[in-house]
Design a protein around this motif. Sequence first.
Motif, PDB file in Angstrom:
ATOM      1  N   MET A   1       7.807  31.883  64.707  1.00 54.60           N
ATOM      2  CA  MET A   1       8.098  30.806  65.638  1.00 54.60           C
ATOM      3  C   MET A   1       9.578  30.430  65.535  1.00 54.60           C
ATOM      4  O   MET A   1      10.150  30.378  64.463  1.00 54.60           O
ATOM      5  N   LYS A   2      10.176  30.163  66.664  1.00 54.54           N
ATOM      6  CA  LYS A   2      11.577  29.765  66.694  1.00 54.54           C
ATOM      7  C   LYS A   2      11.716  28.334  66.200  1.00 54.54           C
ATOM      8  O   LYS A   2      10.858  27.493  66.430  1.00 54.54           O
ATOM      9  N   ALA A   3      12.844  28.061  65.541  1.00 59.79           N
ATOM     10  CA  ALA A   3      13.093  26.718  65.008  1.00 59.79           C
ATOM     11  C   ALA A   3      13.216  25.715  66.151  1.00 59.79           C
ATOM     12  O   ALA A   3      13.968  25.939  67.103  1.00 59.79           O
ATOM     13  N   PRO A   4      12.486  24.594  66.070  1.00 61.90           N
ATOM     14  CA  PRO A   4      12.555  23.580  67.131  1.00 61.90           C
ATOM     15  C   PRO A   4      13.789  22.692  66.971  1.00 61.90           C
ATOM     16  O   PRO A   4      14.269  22.471  65.865  1.00 61.90           O
ATOM     17  N   ILE A   5      14.287  22.184  68.071  1.00 61.47           N
ATOM     18  CA  ILE A   5      15.464  21.318  68.063  1.00 61.47           C
ATOM     19  C   ILE A   5      15.199  20.043  67.253  1.00 61.47           C
ATOM     20  O   ILE A   5      16.122  19.476  66.677  1.00 61.47           O
ATOM     21  N   GLY A   6      13.927  19.629  67.161  1.00 58.77           N
ATOM     22  CA  GLY A   6      13.582  18.454  66.363  1.00 58.77           C
ATOM     23  C   GLY A   6      13.982  18.591  64.908  1.00 58.77           C
ATOM     24  O   GLY A   6      14.208  17.597  64.218  1.00 58.77           O
ATOM     25  N   LYS A   7      14.120  19.824  64.441  1.00 59.75           N
ATOM     26  CA  LYS A   7      14.504  20.090  63.054  1.00 59.75           C
ATOM     27  C   LYS A   7      15.937  19.635  62.771  1.00 59.75           C
ATOM     28  O   LYS A   7      16.246  19.228  61.661  1.00 59.75           O
ATOM     29  N   ILE A   8      16.797  19.693  63.789  1.00 63.03           N
ATOM     30  CA  ILE A   8      18.210  19.372  63.566  1.00 63.03           C
ATOM     31  C   ILE A   8      18.738  18.248  64.459  1.00 63.03           C
ATOM     32  O   ILE A   8      19.909  17.897  64.384  1.00 63.03           O
ATOM     33  N   MET A   9      17.885  17.665  65.290  1.00 57.27           N
ATOM     34  CA  MET A   9      18.355  16.631  66.230  1.00 57.27           C
ATOM     35  C   MET A   9      18.940  15.435  65.500  1.00 57.27           C
ATOM     36  O   MET A   9      18.592  15.148  64.355  1.00 57.27           O
ATOM     37  N   ASP A  10      19.846  14.754  66.175  1.00 55.69           N
ATOM     38  CA  ASP A  10      20.400  13.510  65.664  1.00 55.69           C
ATOM     39  C   ASP A  10      19.478  12.381  66.108  1.00 55.69           C
ATOM     40  O   ASP A  10      19.165  12.264  67.290  1.00 55.69           O
ATOM     41  N   THR A  11      19.046  11.558  65.166  1.00 56.29           N
ATOM     42  CA  THR A  11      18.165  10.443  65.523  1.00 56.29           C
ATOM     43  C   THR A  11      18.930   9.132  65.664  1.00 56.29           C
ATOM     44  O   THR A  11      18.381   8.149  66.140  1.00 56.29           O
ATOM     45  N   ASP A  12      20.194   9.133  65.256  1.00 58.93           N
ATOM     46  CA  ASP A  12      21.042   7.956  65.423  1.00 58.93           C
ATOM     47  C   ASP A  12      21.729   8.081  66.782  1.00 58.93           C
ATOM     48  O   ASP A  12      22.853   8.580  66.883  1.00 58.93           O
ATOM     49  N   VAL A  13      21.032   7.648  67.815  1.00 58.15           N
ATOM     50  CA  VAL A  13      21.475   7.850  69.192  1.00 58.15           C
ATOM     51  C   VAL A  13      22.085   6.562  69.741  1.00 58.15           C
ATOM     52  O   VAL A  13      21.489   5.493  69.621  1.00 58.15           O
ATOM     53  N   TYR A  14      23.255   6.682  70.332  1.00 61.95           N
ATOM     54  CA  TYR A  14      23.871   5.533  70.984  1.00 61.95           C
ATOM     55  C   TYR A  14      23.300   5.416  72.385  1.00 61.95           C
ATOM     56  O   TYR A  14      23.340   6.367  73.173  1.00 61.95           O
ATOM     57  N   THR A  15      22.764   4.239  72.678  1.00 64.03           N
ATOM     58  CA  THR A  15      22.134   4.001  73.969  1.00 64.03           C
ATOM     59  C   THR A  15      22.654   2.693  74.552  1.00 64.03           C
ATOM     60  O   THR A  15      23.314   1.925  73.859  1.00 64.03           O
ATOM     61  N   CYS A  16      22.312   2.476  75.793  1.00 61.81           N
ATOM     62  CA  CYS A  16      22.531   1.161  76.387  1.00 61.81           C
ATOM     63  C   CYS A  16      21.293   0.831  77.207  1.00 61.81           C
ATOM     64  O   CYS A  16      20.625   1.729  77.718  1.00 61.81           O
ATOM     65  N   PRO A  17      20.978  -0.449  77.307  1.00 60.93           N
ATOM     66  CA  PRO A  17      19.800  -0.837  78.084  1.00 60.93           C
ATOM     67  C   PRO A  17      20.068  -0.704  79.584  1.00 60.93           C
ATOM     68  O   PRO A  17      21.219  -0.780  80.034  1.00 60.93           O
ATOM     69  N   VAL A  18      19.019  -0.511  80.328  1.00 58.39           N
ATOM     70  CA  VAL A  18      19.124  -0.376  81.775  1.00 58.39           C
ATOM     71  C   VAL A  18      19.709  -1.637  82.413  1.00 58.39           C
ATOM     72  O   VAL A  18      20.227  -1.585  83.523  1.00 58.39           O
ATOM     73  N   THR A  19      19.700  -2.742  81.697  1.00 60.22           N
ATOM     74  CA  THR A  19      20.233  -4.008  82.200  1.00 60.22           C
ATOM     75  C   THR A  19      21.720  -4.206  81.881  1.00 60.22           C
ATOM     76  O   THR A  19      22.313  -5.207  82.286  1.00 60.22           O
ATOM     77  N   ALA A  20      22.335  -3.264  81.178  1.00 61.59           N
ATOM     78  CA  ALA A  20      23.736  -3.399  80.763  1.00 61.59           C
ATOM     79  C   ALA A  20      24.685  -3.407  81.963  1.00 61.59           C
ATOM     80  O   ALA A  20      24.402  -2.807  83.006  1.00 61.59           O
TER      81      ALA A  20
END
Length: 166
Positions: free
Chosen positions: A1-20
Motif C-alpha cells: 500500500m502506498k503511504a497516505p498523506i495523513g502520515k506526513i500532513m501538517d496538523t497545525d493549519v492556519y485558517t480564518c473563519p468564514v465571517t472574517a
Amino acid sequence: MKAPIGKIMDTDVYTCPVTATLGDVVKLLVEKEVGGLTVVDEEWHVTGFISDGDIMRAVSKQKTRSIYGGDSVMVLYDDETFEQKVAEFKQRNVMDLATRKVFCVTENHPIDEVARILSKKKFKKIPIIDQEGKLVGIARRATIMRYIFNMLFDLQLDQTTKDPVK
C-alpha cells in the motif's frame, strides 16, 4: 500500500473563519508569514481559500476593459487609487475574494498522488479533510520535499520491499 498523506500532513493549519473581514485576513497573512489561509465554517468544513495573490489582484491596477452587449459597448475604467482600494476592502467579507471551489484530499490519499495534484495544479498547499468533510490538516509542497529528503538521506531502504526501515 502506498503511504497516505495523513502520515506526513501538517496538523497545525492556519485558517480564518468564514465571517472574517479582508482586514483580518491580511493581518493573519502578515503575522503568520504565510501566503494563504483555508476558510472554514463553525464546524471546520472547508468553505474557501484566500491567498495573498487574491489580495494583490483586488488592489492592483486593472486594465481598461470593454464589454460588448449586442449593439452597445461599455468601457470600464479603473479610476480608484491603490489607497482607495485598500481602504474600501478592509471591512469586506473574506468570501468576497476567496476561492469557493477548493480542491481537497482525504488523509488516505497516497503521497505521490498529492504530489501530482500539487504539481499539476501549481498549488503550494492543499487542505486535507476527514470523511465528514472537516479540515484535519494541510499538505504543503515543503512537507513532501522534507519527506523525500528524509527518505533519501536519513533512512535506509529495505532492499526487498523498497520501503523505509524504521
